[in-house]
Design an enzyme around this catalytic site. Structure first.
Site: not given
Ligand SMILES: [Zn+2]
Length: 308
Positions: A162, A245, A125
């Site tokens: 992810d 995740d 991110h």
């Molecule tokens: Zn994530």
């Protein structure tokens, strides 16, 4: 060919507030799991501390300065609603980068066939000029630039499974056709980017999946979007932004992957790497917040890397 595993205890000293999903225990369960018998042949190394200058491979100096200035002498300091730093966060982040760069060196020197790096904080991110979403510096982006600069790699593919879109990696390589960025992620979900029409310089491949998607939709996205893009791009190195995740147990998202899906995805990427990239795969831990889901998913991923 050997599989190497890099981590370092300092990465557990990047602290987050009580109840925060991105917590030091994540690395504890990974290290414990990879101590088990099936991983006897995994070569375990301590991730080295990277020089601060390596951050500048993917971020401007003002970003590095801003993160350094945010580090508190004690306690926690808040960067945004999700992202905090503690006294050891800079050292942890530079060690996560150090592991990634060591992994790149290993696959280019032939010291290892493939590498898994379990560092914290995660990276995908982090935009050129912004720390966010638990991330300070973009480990995968720095590793890609390093492979180009140090090892003369021309084309790098970053595959990000992810469950969140790697807005930071997309931001950094938006207009750079030497890096292919492919992401599967739940959408809508944080951070809100990652629509299929976001294609950069033709080097961005986003495969958003609706909440509730499971193995079949995930594998279809790989088969129809990610793998053909890699085949066409013919990378010199595949970097995996390996977040776990999307596992069905994860509390932050609603994809329903099983550990076996990470085994499968690892295998199909290794197959491409063998054909196109002299087998070079460097996998970097991103998210994954249910400790059991994380542990079984990492075991499936690393187990597949070990099969060579
Ligand atoms: Zn994530």
């Amino acid at each position: 060919m050997r599989t190497r595993f890099y981590t370092h205890p300092i990465c557990r000293e990047h602290l987050t507030p009580p109840g925060h999903p991105e917590r030091p225990d994540r690395l504890r369960v990974i290290v414990d799991r990879l101590d088990d018998e099936p991983f006897a042949y995994l070569e375990r190394l301590e991730a080295p501390l990277a020089d601060e200058e390596t951050v500048l491979l993917a971020h401007p100096a003002e970003h590095l300065d801003k993160v350094k200035a945010s580090i508190p002498g004690e306690g926690l300091a808040v960067i945004d609603g999700d992202t905090t730093v503690s006294p050891k966060s800079l050292e942890a982040a530079l060690t996560a980068i150090g592991g990634a760069l060591a992994g790149v060196d290993d696959v280019f020197s032939g010291e290892a066939g493939n590498v898994f790096v379990a560092g914290r904080p995660p990276g995908h991110h982090a935009e050129k000029n912004r720390a966010m979403g638990f991330c300070l510096f973009n480990n995968a982006a720095i590793a890609a630039r390093y492979a180009q600069k140090k090892h003369g790699a021309e084309r790098i593919a970053i595959v990000d499974w992810d469950v969140h879109h790697g807005n930071g990696t997309q931001d950094i390589f938006w207009d750079d056709p030497s890096v292919l960025y492919c992401s599967t992620h739940q959408m809508p979900l944080y951070p809100g980017t990652g629509a299929a029409h976001e294609t950069g310089a033709g080097n961005i491949v986003n495969a958003p999946l609706p909440a509730g998607s499971g193995s079949e939709a995930f594998r279809e996205a790989f088969d129809e979007k990610v793998l053909p893009a890699i085949d066409q791009f013919a990378p010199d190195l595949i970097i995996i932004s390996a977040g776990f995740d999307a596992h069905r147990r994860d509390p932050l998202a609603e994809l329903n992957l099983e550990a076996d899906d990470f085994d499968w995805a690892t295998g199909v990427l290794m197959e491409r790497a063998d054909r196109l990239s002299q087998g070079r795969v460097v996998s970097l831990l991103e998210g994954g917040y249910d400790l059991h889901g994380l542990s079984v998913s990492v075991a499936a991923h690393v187990g597949r890397l070990l099969k060579g």
